[in-house]
Design a protein around this motif. Structure first.
Motif, PDB file in Angstrom:
ATOM      1  N   THR A 247      71.638 -57.201  69.738  1.00  0.00           N
ATOM      2  CA  THR A 247      72.717 -58.317  69.311  1.00  0.00           C
ATOM      3  C   THR A 247      73.035 -59.285  70.489  1.00  0.00           C
ATOM      4  O   THR A 247      73.498 -59.073  71.534  1.00  0.00           O
ATOM      5  N   TYR A 248      73.004 -59.860  69.819  1.00  0.00           N
ATOM      6  CA  TYR A 248      72.748 -61.454  71.197  1.00  0.00           C
ATOM      7  C   TYR A 248      74.612 -61.905  71.058  1.00  0.00           C
ATOM      8  O   TYR A 248      75.231 -61.382  70.214  1.00  0.00           O
ATOM      9  N   VAL A 249      74.901 -61.561  72.967  1.00  0.00           N
ATOM     10  CA  VAL A 249      76.017 -61.645  73.131  1.00  0.00           C
ATOM     11  C   VAL A 249      77.315 -62.344  72.323  1.00  0.00           C
ATOM     12  O   VAL A 249      78.620 -62.463  71.837  1.00  0.00           O
ATOM     13  N   ASP A 250      76.767 -63.985  72.133  1.00  0.00           N
ATOM     14  CA  ASP A 250      77.246 -64.932  70.883  1.00  0.00           C
ATOM     15  C   ASP A 250      77.632 -64.584  69.515  1.00  0.00           C
ATOM     16  O   ASP A 250      79.046 -64.853  69.293  1.00  0.00           O
TER      17      ASP A 250
ATOM     18  N   GLY B 166      76.600 -55.831  64.412  1.00  0.00           N
ATOM     19  CA  GLY B 166      74.515 -55.596  65.153  1.00  0.00           C
ATOM     20  C   GLY B 166      74.423 -56.502  64.104  1.00  0.00           C
ATOM     21  O   GLY B 166      74.400 -56.636  63.281  1.00  0.00           O
ATOM     22  N   ASN B 167      72.710 -56.449  65.341  1.00  0.00           N
ATOM     23  CA  ASN B 167      72.084 -57.227  63.940  1.00  0.00           C
ATOM     24  C   ASN B 167      71.329 -55.960  62.892  1.00  0.00           C
ATOM     25  O   ASN B 167      70.686 -54.635  63.698  1.00  0.00           O
ATOM     26  N   GLU B 168      70.428 -56.923  61.593  1.00  0.00           N
ATOM     27  CA  GLU B 168      70.663 -55.732  61.027  1.00  0.00           C
ATOM     28  C   GLU B 168      69.362 -54.726  61.258  1.00  0.00           C
ATOM     29  O   GLU B 168      68.364 -54.054  60.026  1.00  0.00           O
TER      30      GLU B 168
ATOM     31  N   VAL C 277      71.329 -64.147  66.177  1.00  0.00           N
ATOM     32  CA  VAL C 277      69.770 -64.844  67.039  1.00  0.00           C
ATOM     33  C   VAL C 277      69.277 -64.110  67.386  1.00  0.00           C
ATOM     34  O   VAL C 277      68.972 -62.611  67.427  1.00  0.00           O
ATOM     35  N   SER C 278      67.743 -64.224  66.906  1.00  0.00           N
ATOM     36  CA  SER C 278      66.099 -63.340  66.924  1.00  0.00           C
ATOM     37  C   SER C 278      66.238 -63.142  68.186  1.00  0.00           C
ATOM     38  O   SER C 278      67.037 -63.965  69.691  1.00  0.00           O
ATOM     39  N   VAL C 279      65.939 -61.791  68.445  1.00  0.00           N
ATOM     40  CA  VAL C 279      65.502 -61.632  69.623  1.00  0.00           C
ATOM     41  C   VAL C 279      64.429 -62.373  70.692  1.00  0.00           C
ATOM     42  O   VAL C 279      64.956 -62.697  72.551  1.00  0.00           O
ATOM     43  N   GLU C 280      63.408 -62.964  70.340  1.00  0.00           N
ATOM     44  CA  GLU C 280      62.870 -64.304  70.670  1.00  0.00           C
ATOM     45  C   GLU C 280      63.835 -65.251  71.354  1.00  0.00           C
ATOM     46  O   GLU C 280      63.370 -65.647  72.510  1.00  0.00           O
TER      47      GLU C 280
END
Length: 336
Positions: free
Chosen positions: A219-222, A263-265, A317-320
């Motif tokens: 999960t990206y900090v922003d 978190g990112n789903e 935000v994607s991991v890429e």
């Protein structure tokens, strides 16, 4: 609003404080700048805040009862975001007393400050690590978390239970956020992305535990900071009981209290995460494949439906994109 944010020299805390300052809030920041990792990085994060006119910094340790009481007495914050803690799942095996001092005793001092000074809402950091031995995916706040696998996780589970007791006894609205594998610019040097980048740029092998079979809700900090701020604005009230019988583990019929996953789903395989990093750095990783470490879990996956319903937000935000942003920051900060 006047908001107390603890851990403002930390990774997540610095981003949350900046977001609150950007929207015009007054922030009282607390951090002890301990040497768990490079203090220079912490000071650099803090320097992004200290020149802001609506930011006031207090150098203090959460375990110092008198110091924390003075912060509440002097500054009288309306709301509190508690992000200061001794982090690191593995470090707890070597230094268990630090975790209890910071994460348990320190949190008690925050709760007491909220009680004595009429704080409107306390938002505090928990962790996906509280799911421990659970294997049913995705992890849901509505299921029990009675079997943490590390002292760090146990200390954050204790925070959740302590907060509920104060919410019930003193009617203090409390919201706990279970963070899932946060990464991004200005991140912690003990986290995988930082360690991998440093090793790969030095031409050294990277240690890949569980032979790279992990899946994580990176999960990206922003995204995390946005979720924290939205949650801070959503003050909980008392909720109905779960199915009319026992209380829902994520809320309570007797207290203004909530627990949310943030978190990112979409979990990502660790090997894919490394692949993205390779692309961003323009070099291949030499991987040292190792067994899973004690206390670690093979997978995490966040069910964030409750967060979406309550505050209208899900990580974006994607991991890429996120890894590319981290690499740009790392090269700039370290001159690599």
């Amino acid at each position: 609003m006047k908001i107390l944010v603890t851990g403002t020299a930390g990774f997540i805390g610095s981003f949350v404080a900046a977001k609150l300052l950007d929207r015009g809030d007054e922030v009282i920041g607390v951090d002890n700048l301990n040497d768990y990792y490079d203090v220079r990085l912490k000071k650099a994060r803090l320097a992004r805040l200290t020149d802001r006119s609506n930011y006031t910094h207090v150098h203090a340790d959460l375990s110092d009862r008198a110091a924390i009481e003075e912060v509440f007495s002097k500054h009288k914050p309306q709301r509190v975001v508690n992000l200061a803690a001794q982090a690191g799942v593995r470090y707890a095996a070597e230094n268990p007393h630090i975790y209890v001092s910071s994460n348990v005793t320190g949190f008690l001092h925050i709760l007491e400050g909220c009680r004595r000074h009429g704080v409107e809402h306390l938002v505090f950091a928990s962790t996906s690590s509280v799911y421990g031995a659970n294997t049913l995916m995705p992890f849901s706040e509505h299921r029990s978390t009675e079997h943490p696998l590390t002292l760090y996780a146990a200390s954050k589970k204790a925070n959740e239970q302590m907060a509920h007791s104060y919410a019930h006894l003193y009617d203090i609205p409390c919201t706990g956020l279970r963070f899932f594998t946060v990464y991004g610019p200005w991140g912690r040097p003990d986290m995988a992305l930082f360690l991998f980048t440093k090793a790969m740029l030095a031409g050294e092998p990277i240690k890949v535990f569980n032979h790279g079979r992990h899946r994580r809700s990176f999960t990206y900090v922003d995204d995390i900071a946005e979720g924290v701020v939205r949650t801070l604005d959503a003050v909980p009230d008392k909720a109905v009981t779960w199915n009319g019988h026992a209380p829902d583990p994520a809320s309570s019929g007797v207290a203004p209290y909530r627990i949310y996953n943030i978190g990112n789903e979409q979990p990502v395989k660790l090997l894919r995460y490394i692949e993205v990093l390779e692309q961003c750095l323009g070099r291949k990783a030499e991987m040292q494949l190792l067994p899973m470490q004690a206390g670690d879990v093979p997978d995490t996956e966040a069910d964030v439906s409750s967060l979406i319903k309550s505050v209208g937000y899900r990580p974006q935000v994607s991991v890429e994109t996120g890894v590319a942003n981290f690499v740009r920051w790392y090269r700039d900060y370290y001159g690599e």
